[in-house]
Design a protein around this motif. Structure first.
Motif, PDB file in Angstrom:
ATOM      1  N   GLY A  19      -7.466   2.321   8.448  1.00 31.42           N
ATOM      2  CA  GLY A  19      -8.367   1.181   8.515  1.00 31.42           C
ATOM      3  C   GLY A  19      -7.799  -0.038   7.814  1.00 31.42           C
ATOM      4  N   PHE A  20      -7.101   0.172   6.700  1.00 30.90           N
ATOM      5  CA  PHE A  20      -6.485  -0.938   5.983  1.00 30.90           C
ATOM      6  C   PHE A  20      -5.247  -1.427   6.721  1.00 30.90           C
ATOM      7  N   ALA A  21      -4.389  -0.479   7.125  1.00 27.74           N
ATOM      8  CA  ALA A  21      -3.180  -0.860   7.851  1.00 27.74           C
ATOM      9  C   ALA A  21      -3.523  -1.538   9.167  1.00 27.74           C
ATOM     10  N   GLY A  22      -4.528  -1.019   9.862  1.00 28.39           N
ATOM     11  CA  GLY A  22      -4.928  -1.601  11.130  1.00 28.39           C
ATOM     12  C   GLY A  22      -5.523  -2.978  10.968  1.00 28.39           C
ATOM     13  N   ALA A  23      -6.297  -3.186   9.904  1.00 27.58           N
ATOM     14  CA  ALA A  23      -6.881  -4.503   9.659  1.00 27.58           C
ATOM     15  C   ALA A  23      -5.796  -5.529   9.368  1.00 27.58           C
ATOM     16  N   ALA A  24      -4.788  -5.124   8.586  1.00 28.20           N
ATOM     17  CA  ALA A  24      -3.677  -6.030   8.300  1.00 28.20           C
ATOM     18  C   ALA A  24      -2.964  -6.420   9.588  1.00 28.20           C
ATOM     19  N   ASP A  25      -2.745  -5.436  10.448  1.00 28.29           N
ATOM     20  CA  ASP A  25      -2.069  -5.687  11.715  1.00 28.29           C
ATOM     21  C   ASP A  25      -2.894  -6.619  12.585  1.00 28.29           C
ATOM     22  N   ALA A  26      -4.189  -6.369  12.680  1.00 29.93           N
ATOM     23  CA  ALA A  26      -5.053  -7.183  13.530  1.00 29.93           C
ATOM     24  C   ALA A  26      -5.162  -8.616  13.029  1.00 29.93           C
ATOM     25  N   MET A  27      -5.084  -8.802  11.712  1.00 30.78           N
ATOM     26  CA  MET A  27      -5.257 -10.126  11.134  1.00 30.78           C
ATOM     27  C   MET A  27      -3.942 -10.865  10.930  1.00 30.78           C
ATOM     28  N   ALA A  61       0.840  -1.201   0.000  1.00 31.49           N
ATOM     29  CA  ALA A  61       0.000   0.000   0.000  1.00 31.49           C
ATOM     30  C   ALA A  61       0.875   1.250   0.000  1.00 31.49           C
ATOM     31  N   PRO A  62       0.292   2.386  -0.382  1.00 36.70           N
ATOM     32  CA  PRO A  62       1.014   3.661  -0.272  1.00 36.70           C
ATOM     33  C   PRO A  62       1.194   4.037   1.193  1.00 36.70           C
ATOM     34  N   ASP A  63       2.231   4.832   1.461  1.00 40.06           N
ATOM     35  CA  ASP A  63       2.466   5.387   2.801  1.00 40.06           C
ATOM     36  C   ASP A  63       2.541   6.911   2.680  1.00 40.06           C
ATOM     37  N   PRO A  64       1.759   7.671   3.461  1.00 39.38           N
ATOM     38  CA  PRO A  64       0.852   7.214   4.517  1.00 39.38           C
ATOM     39  C   PRO A  64      -0.348   6.456   3.956  1.00 39.38           C
ATOM     40  N   CYS A  65      -0.844   5.525   4.769  1.00 41.96           N
ATOM     41  CA  CYS A  65      -1.896   4.604   4.342  1.00 41.96           C
ATOM     42  C   CYS A  65      -3.147   4.824   5.177  1.00 41.96           C
ATOM     43  N   VAL A  95      -1.561 -10.108   8.807  1.00 43.37           N
ATOM     44  CA  VAL A  95      -1.150 -10.090   7.401  1.00 43.37           C
ATOM     45  C   VAL A  95       0.001  -9.105   7.240  1.00 43.37           C
ATOM     46  N   ALA A  96       1.082  -9.520   6.640  1.00 47.45           N
ATOM     47  CA  ALA A  96       2.225  -8.651   6.437  1.00 47.45           C
ATOM     48  C   ALA A  96       1.862  -7.524   5.471  1.00 47.45           C
ATOM     49  N   LEU A  97       2.162  -6.298   5.874  1.00 45.55           N
ATOM     50  CA  LEU A  97       1.887  -5.128   5.041  1.00 45.55           C
ATOM     51  C   LEU A  97       3.185  -4.388   4.787  1.00 45.55           C
ATOM     52  N   GLU A  98       3.485  -4.159   3.523  1.00 40.34           N
ATOM     53  CA  GLU A  98       4.626  -3.355   3.127  1.00 40.34           C
ATOM     54  C   GLU A  98       4.114  -2.100   2.435  1.00 40.34           C
ATOM     55  N   THR A  99       4.853  -1.012   2.577  1.00 41.33           N
ATOM     56  CA  THR A  99       4.404   0.264   2.017  1.00 41.33           C
ATOM     57  C   THR A  99       5.540   0.969   1.291  1.00 41.33           C
ATOM     58  N   ALA A 100       5.169   1.920   0.461  1.00 41.36           N
ATOM     59  CA  ALA A 100       6.115   2.802  -0.213  1.00 41.36           C
ATOM     60  C   ALA A 100       5.517   4.198  -0.241  1.00 41.36           C
ATOM     61  N   LEU A 101       6.362   5.200  -0.215  1.00 41.31           N
ATOM     62  CA  LEU A 101       5.914   6.588  -0.141  1.00 41.31           C
ATOM     63  C   LEU A 101       4.904   6.904  -1.242  1.00 41.31           C
ATOM     64  N   ASP A 102       3.812   7.556  -0.859  1.00 45.50           N
ATOM     65  CA  ASP A 102       2.722   7.865  -1.784  1.00 45.50           C
ATOM     66  C   ASP A 102       3.020   9.160  -2.527  1.00 45.50           C
ATOM     67  N   ASP A 103       3.784   9.033  -3.600  1.00 39.44           N
ATOM     68  CA  ASP A 103       4.076  10.183  -4.454  1.00 39.44           C
ATOM     69  C   ASP A 103       4.164   9.698  -5.893  1.00 39.44           C
ATOM     70  N   ALA A 104       4.686  10.529  -6.777  1.00 42.87           N
ATOM     71  CA  ALA A 104       4.728  10.182  -8.201  1.00 42.87           C
ATOM     72  C   ALA A 104       5.616   8.985  -8.495  1.00 42.87           C
ATOM     73  N   GLN A 105       6.475   8.592  -7.549  1.00 42.97           N
ATOM     74  CA  GLN A 105       7.365   7.443  -7.755  1.00 42.97           C
ATOM     75  C   GLN A 105       6.854   6.177  -7.058  1.00 42.97           C
ATOM     76  N   PHE A 106       5.633   6.195  -6.580  1.00 44.68           N
ATOM     77  CA  PHE A 106       5.103   5.037  -5.867  1.00 44.68           C
ATOM     78  C   PHE A 106       5.192   3.766  -6.701  1.00 44.68           C
ATOM     79  N   LEU A 107       4.796   3.828  -7.960  1.00 48.88           N
ATOM     80  CA  LEU A 107       4.806   2.628  -8.792  1.00 48.88           C
ATOM     81  C   LEU A 107       6.220   2.176  -9.115  1.00 48.88           C
ATOM     82  N   ASP A 108       7.159   3.102  -9.189  1.00 50.10           N
ATOM     83  CA  ASP A 108       8.560   2.706  -9.378  1.00 50.10           C
ATOM     84  C   ASP A 108       9.041   1.896  -8.182  1.00 50.10           C
ATOM     85  N   ARG A 109       8.676   2.323  -6.999  1.00 47.78           N
ATOM     86  CA  ARG A 109       9.076   1.600  -5.790  1.00 47.78           C
ATOM     87  C   ARG A 109       8.385   0.232  -5.726  1.00 47.78           C
TER      88      ARG A 109
END
Length: 412
Positions: free
Chosen positions: A129-137, A122-126, A139-153
């Motif tokens: 509700g999604f990040a919290g659900a992953a944590d509660a369940m 997911a993008p960061d900041p995320c 499920v491993a969650l990885e993030t990358a900075l939410d900017d124009a280079q998000f898809l490159d990352r």
């Protein structure tokens, strides 16, 4: 989720209770005057009356609405027809799942598309509700900075080591909290990546219907030709939060012809058994009354939020001058419920407390949404559930806090 974020979110949950007189820019809620639940009883009656021609049939329908119901939802045909009119030509009832709000739909996707063997991305900041659900369940969650280079990352991660990515979560239109909008090229590229690297896209369309100006871009799902997108549309923002309803559209078919919606329904059956058929019937009644389009229903709400946004921008200019002066910057969002404000100093839990207790205004630290502590000099302002006068007074209080911080910095 890191402990610092959990502590901050606990503080935010308590903020309104502790300071009831404070002006709040915290929650992205619809305007209070637009959430009157009284008409919903009429929607329910309309649905019953148009479901059966005879009194006996209508009585049977009332009884069925009080019983346990189908896991995937009892009004999928109506919601599919709504989606078709909204531009999702291939939407079918068999590909729809009616969930207890978007939050349950996200949890279902996390469990069904990532689980323990894959990771969610997911993008960061995320959206918390999604990040919290992953944590509660778990499920491993990885993030990358939410900017124009998000898809490159994301591309670099897909080509690198680690568990395979099962799903990528995005809010392509007026993201919460960043307010970013994905370009058409980004949407198309993400789809191509999903096909190449075999993952699903979880598209959260919470704010899609709240564009105030500019060109409406197609939903990623509308560009999807291979069933790679699981589309989630909440009816909390567009109809009533209290209905607790969302639709999950998942039309991918496996080698045996089983639709993804049906596979995900087995997860839902263990989470909540089913979604209330009573509130589903209310939604279906409204859709029937509105000829399966919510445009007329949403238009006055969208106009009100556009006016709120304009009031917030005008207040910011009055108190801070044009964007960029003294390191205080913002971009005018073309839609959504929020505005992101860059500050010339860090804004964390201490600043939140000071702003709340000494200046009686509540604003959201953007780093509260970050899984890695990014965005330490940015806050999110929700303008959706406020009037122009409240917005003006809130910005005035925020300006006093900022001026105090800047004065101290200049002395030091």
């Amino acid at each position: 989720m890191c402990a610092a974020i959990t502590d901050t979110m606990n503080l935010l949950n308590e903020a309104t209770r502790r300071y009831p007189a404070a002006i709040s820019f915290l929650a992205g809620r619809p305007p209070q005057h637009s959430v009157d639940a009284m008409p919903a009883t009429g929607w329910l009656q309309h649905f019953i009356e148009h479901s059966h021609a005879t009194p006996a049939g209508r009585q049977q329908q009332w009884t069925e609405l009080g019983q346990y119901s189908d896991t995937n939802g009892v009004v999928r045909e109506h919601v599919a027809r709504y989606l078709q009119q909204a531009g999702f030509a291939g939407a079918e009832a068999a590909s729809c799942l009616i969930s207890n709000g978007a939050q349950e739909a996200m949890a279902i996707c996390l469990a069904g598309l990532a689980g323990r063997d894959k990771v969610a991305f997911a993008p960061d900041p995320c959206y918390v509700g999604f990040a919290g659900a992953a944590d509660a369940m778990g499920v491993a969650l990885e993030t990358a900075l939410d900017d124009a280079q998000f898809l490159d990352r994301l591309q670099a991660r897909l080509e690198g080591p680690g568990k395979p990515i099962g799903c990528v979560y995005v809010i392509p239109d007026f993201a919460n909290p960043s307010t970013r909008v994905m370009t058409l090229a980004e949407r198309q590229r993400l789809l191509a990546m999903a096909a190449q690297y075999d993952f699903f896209i979880v598209e959260d369309a919470a704010y899609r219907q709240y564009r105030y100006e500019g060109t409406q871009l197609p939903a990623i799902k509308q560009l999807d030709q291979q069933g790679r997108v699981v589309y989630i549309e909440s009816f909390a923002k567009s109809v009533l939060p209290g209905l607790r309803l969302a639709v999950l559209l998942a039309d991918h078919q496996d080698a045996q012809g089983t639709r993804l919606a049906q596979r995900l329904s087995s997860i839902k059956s263990y989470l909540s058994v089913a979604t209330s058929p009573i509130t589903q019937a209310m939604l279906a009644g409204l859709l029937q009354q509105e000829a399966y389009s919510l445009e007329r229903w949403i238009a006055p709400r969208r106009n009100q939020l556009a006016a709120n946004r304009d009031a917030l921008v005008a207040a910011l200019i009055r108190h801070f001058g044009p964007s960029g002066q003294r390191g205080i910057r913002w971009q005018i969002p073309e839609g959504g419920f929020f505005l992101a404000l860059d500050l010339p100093f860090e804004f964390g839990q201490v600043e939140f407390e000071c702003c709340m207790s000494q200046h009686q205004v509540l604003v959201m630290p953007m780093q509260a949404f970050s899984t890695v502590g990014n965005q330490t000099r940015q806050i999110r302002l929700a303008f959706s559930n406020a009037d122009a006068d409240t917005i003006e007074r809130g910005v005035e209080r925020l300006a006093r806090f900022i001026e105090t911080k800047l004065a101290v910095a200049e002395v030091v």
